[in-house]
Structure formats: structure tokens, C-alpha cells
Design an enzyme around this catalytic site. Structure first.
Site, short mmCIF file in Angstrom:
data_model
loop_
_atom_site.label_atom_id
_atom_site.label_comp_id
_atom_site.label_asym_id
_atom_site.label_seq_id
_atom_site.Cartn_x
_atom_site.Cartn_y
_atom_site.Cartn_z
N LYS A 258 0.65 -1.32 -0.07
CA LYS A 258 -0.02 0.06 0.04
C LYS A 258 1.12 1.04 0.12
CE LYS A 258 -4.33 -1.34 1.59
NZ LYS A 258 -5.70 -1.59 2.24
N LYS B 207 -4.95 -9.13 -5.44
CA LYS B 207 -5.91 -9.48 -5.17
C LYS B 207 -7.68 -8.69 -5.65
CE LYS B 207 -6.36 -7.05 -0.71
NZ LYS B 207 -7.04 -6.57 0.40
N LYS C 89 -10.90 -2.71 -3.44
CA LYS C 89 -11.85 -1.81 -3.74
C LYS C 89 -11.01 -0.15 -4.62
CE LYS C 89 -13.51 -2.40 0.40
NZ LYS C 89 -12.60 -1.91 1.43
N1 AQP Z 1 -10.27 -10.45 -3.23
C1 AQP Z 1 -10.27 -10.56 -1.69
N2 AQP Z 1 -10.17 -11.93 -1.18
C2 AQP Z 1 -11.02 -12.71 -0.84
N3 AQP Z 1 -11.07 -12.00 0.73
C3 AQP Z 1 -10.98 -10.63 0.58
N4 AQP Z 1 -11.02 -9.08 0.99
C4 AQP Z 1 -10.91 -8.18 0.62
N5 AQP Z 1 -10.59 -8.39 0.04
C5 AQP Z 1 -10.18 -10.04 -0.47
C6 AQP Z 1 -11.30 -9.57 2.70
O1 AQP Z 1 -12.19 -8.73 3.19
C7 AQP Z 1 -12.61 -8.18 4.24
C8 AQP Z 1 -12.68 -6.73 4.63
O2 AQP Z 1 -11.69 -6.19 3.88
P1 AQP Z 1 -11.47 -4.73 3.96
O3 AQP Z 1 -12.38 -4.05 3.23
O4 AQP Z 1 -11.26 -4.21 5.11
O5 AQP Z 1 -10.00 -5.00 3.76
P2 AQP Z 1 -8.77 -4.86 3.04
O6 AQP Z 1 -8.38 -6.61 2.88
O7 AQP Z 1 -7.40 -3.66 2.65
O8 AQP Z 1 -9.53 -4.97 1.30
P3 AQP Z 1 -9.69 -4.25 0.36
O9 AQP Z 1 -10.66 -4.59 -1.11
O10 AQP Z 1 -8.52 -4.07 -0.98
O11 AQP Z 1 -10.03 -2.34 0.72
P4 AQP Z 1 -8.75 -1.62 0.43
O12 AQP Z 1 -8.76 -1.61 -1.63
O13 AQP Z 1 -9.44 0.24 0.80
O14 AQP Z 1 -7.67 -1.80 0.57
C9 AQP Z 1 -11.11 -8.36 5.13
O15 AQP Z 1 -11.40 -10.10 6.19
C10 AQP Z 1 -10.24 -9.62 3.86
O16 AQP Z 1 -9.47 -10.15 3.64
#
Ligand code: AQP
Length: 334
Positions: free
Chosen positions: A114, A198, A201
Site C-alpha cells: 500500500k 487480489k 476496492k
Molecule cells: N480479494 C479478496 N479476496 C478474499 N477476501 C478479501 N477481502 C478483501 N479483499 C479480498 C477480505 O474482506 C474483508 C474486509 O477487507 P477490507 O475492506 O477491510 O480491507 P482490504 O483487505 O484491504 O480490502 P480491499 O478491498 O483491498 O480494500 P482497500 O482497497 O481499501 O485496501 C477482510 O477480511 C479481507 O480479508
């Protein structure tokens, strides 16, 4: 799991929730709610480790609550609230900042991803984010944490911090060592544009993900455009090695259809990926679009969503205050 078990997990309000959040976390949240005491938190303090526009953040918090409810979480069964409304998260995070080690944080791969190439410009909050995540879990003495595989390393750190706190303050078993609950078949949903990353968002291209609010038309278009493979679907899993995009589409199909990967391969071997894509689109449309419609409906009554958060905050605060009192005492704070 036993009766004393407590489930905790959080989701960042950083934009539209997507298929990765849904399959990696939310579906698991809903099935656990039927069996256990569960606390689900909209982790707004984690979101601000990367700059968020205040108005967007407020909307995203409510949209995340709406997504929780639309996927089946019941505020009468699970505690649903936003992290910043219970100040104990920040207080315990500070205490744990003093327990955790710089060497441990330096190993966290999510910070490296990040923060990008210019780490000097990343916020201090982004760097110590895993300590706050440990505080979220330990504040409630949670025993189980449903997360996607991307959070495994942070959870291991939370376990190390719990263990070190118990050792430093000579209070064996004070904090339970939290267990991750990671979906077995699809622990990491990958980007539709690059199967080595992965689904996320914050990825620039909306074509990389299926959002829970996407229309049927958008889902079809995104799956049609998704990267797959120029060759036909092979007749064995081994041949999918080195083809992460094709494997990702097949795995998502397997998870939603509840048919094993082996069986799908047997059935579809020799067919073009367009055949898989058509069937996958149909399945996703029937599973995801009702959730999206429900999110939109719930967002029409923001005061209802705010009330859910308020009620959840009251319940969460009772547990947090009681635990914090004991934590302060262990540390020697008057
Ligand atoms: N691609 C993924 N596959 C499986 N699980 C996922 N999670 C996120 N992306 C995937 C799981 O969703 C929960 C919430 O995640 P989060 O939104 O708190 O943070 P993150 O993991 O950082 O998700 P994003 O979408 O990538 O958000 P941004 O872009 O803002 O950083 C967690 O349990 C995560 O494991």
C-alpha cells in the site's frame, strides 16, 4: 468452537464492497452469526490511514452497514458498530504500540504494497495499522476472526502481540490467542484484470472487480472482458498452473455453484472460456444483484442505519470498557 467463543471481524469503509469481500469475509460472517456471539465492525479508523474525503467516508460507513445487512447480518443477533465510536480501540492500540515490535511491523507485506515505492510519504497510521487491528480483536478478547487470506499475516501479528502481552505482564491466558477463520476453497479472490493481484476496492480499474452494487449488465460486461486464457479449458488442474486469471474465474464459479473444481474441469474440458464466462455471469447476476438492490434500498433510510450503529456501539462499549479496565490494571495504569 465452544460456547465461550467470540467472533470479531472488521471491514474498511473505503468504497464499494466487492465479490472478494463477499466471498472472503461477509458470507462467513453470516454463517457464523447463526452459531456464535459475533461482533462486526466498520473499521473507519483503519480507512483513514489513507486519506479519505470526510463526506465520502461518512457515506461509505453507512454503505458498509447497508452491505452487512443486505448480505444477511442481523443487528439483533450480531453487534454491528463503527470502530471510532468506541474509543477503547484507540486506547488499546496505543498500549499495544508499546508491546509490538518495529521488527514485526517491518515484515508486513500489506504496508509494502500500500505504501508503494515512496514509503517516506506513507502515513504513520498505515505503518502501525496492524497494531490497531490487534487492538480491535483483543479489546473484545475475541477467539475467532473470519478474514480473507490477505489478512492472515496481520492476524499472526495479533497472535504474537497477545502472546507477548500475556508474557510481559505475567498474565497467562489473559488474552485468548485468536484463531483465523479463512475460507477453504476461495480464500483470495483475484482481480479480473490481473490474476496475480487480489480484487480490491482501491484498484483504479472498475473492470478489475465485481461490486456488490453492480447491475446485471455491468456484471456481464466485466466477466466478458475478464482476462482468461487463449487456449481451451484443460482437462486437469495441473495445466492451470501459471494461468492465474483462468484459475480465478473457475474458482469463483466453483465457489458460487458449490461444484468442486475437479467436477467443473471434467464437465467443461475442451470448451472455450466464453462458455464458462456465460455461466459464471448468470450465477453472479442471480447471487449478487439482489444484494445490490437491497443495499440501495437500505441506503434510502440512513437514520435506520445510524440507529443500528448506535445500538451496536452501546453493546460493544459495555464489553470494551470492562476489558479495558482489566487491561489498564495489568499494565499498571491508574
Ligand atoms: N480479494 C479478496 N479476496 C478474499 N477476501 C478479501 N477481502 C478483501 N479483499 C479480498 C477480505 O474482506 C474483508 C474486509 O477487507 P477490507 O475492506 O477491510 O480491507 P482490504 O483487505 O484491504 O480490502 P480491499 O478491498 O483491498 O480494500 P482497500 O482497497 O481499501 O485496501 C477482510 O477480511 C479481507 O480479508
Amino acid at each position: 468452537m465452544t460456547k465461550k467463543d467470540l467472533v470479531f471481524s472488521g471491514v474498511q469503509p473505503t468504497g464499494n464492497l466487492h465479490l472478494g469481500n463477499y466471498l472472503g469475509a461477509l458470507k462467513n460472517f453470516v454463517s457464523l452469526q447463526k452459531k456464535k456471539e459475533c461482533i462486526y465492525c466498520v473499521v473507519d479508523l483503519h480507512a483513514i490511514t489513507i486519506f479519505q474525503k470526510p463526506e465520502e467516508l461518512r457515506n461509505n460507513v453507512l454503505e458498509t452497514v447497508a452491505s452487512f445487512i443486505a448480505t444477511g447480518l442481523d443487528p439483533n443477533k450480531s453487534v454491528i458498530f463503527n470502530q471510532s465510536s468506541v474509543s477503547g480501540h484507540s486506547e488499546l492500540a496505543w498500549i499495544l504500540n508499546c508491546v509490538s515490535k518495529i521488527g514485526w511491523l517491518n515484515r508486513m507485506t500489506q504496508f509494502k504494497d500500500k505504501a508503494g515505492t515512496d514509503k517516506e510519504k506513507a502515513s504513520v497510521g498505515l505503518y502501525i495499522y496492524p497494531n490497531l487491528m490487534a487492538a480491535d480483536i483483543l479489546l473484545y478478547k475475541a477467539t475467532h476472526v473470519p478474514v480473507g487470506a490477505d489478512q492472515k499475516q496481520h492476524l499472526e501479528l495479533a497472535r504474537d502481540i497477545a502472546q507477548k502481552f500475556n508474557n510481559d505482564f505475567k498474565c497467562k491466558d489473559f488474552f485468548p490467542i485468536p484463531e483465523p477463520l479463512i475460507p477453504k476453497n476461495i480464500s483470495r479472490v483475484m482481480s479480473l484484470r490481473d490474476g496475480t493481484k487480489k480484487m480490491s476496492k482501491s484498484e483504479d480499474s472498475d473492470y478489475s472487480r465485481i461490486n456488490l452494487k453492480d447491475s446485471a449488465d455491468e456484471i456481464s460486461k466485466k466477466i466478458k472482458k475478464a482476462k482468461s486464457d487463449s487456449q481451451v479449458i484443460p482437462d486437469n488442474l495441473k495445466e492451470l498452473e501459471g494461468k492465474p486469471e483462468a484459475l480465478n474465474l473457475l474458482t469463483i464459479y466453483s465457489e458460487i455453484s458449490k461444484i468442486s473444481l475437479e467436477k467443473i474441469i471434467n464437465e467443461m474440458a475442451g470448451k472455450e472460456y466464453s462458455h464458462l464466462k456465460l455461466r459464471l455471469s448468470e450465477l453472479l447476476i442471480s447471487e449478487i444483484t439482489p444484494v445490490g438492490k437491497e443495499i440501495v434500498k437500505l441506503l434510502e433510510d440512513k437514520s435506520h442505519l445510524t440507529k443500528i450503529l448506535k445500538k451496536g456501539k452501546e453493546k460493544a462499549s459495555i464489553i470494551a470498557e470492562e476489558n479495558l479496565k482489566n487491561i489498564r490494571e495489568k499494565v499498571g495504569l491508574i
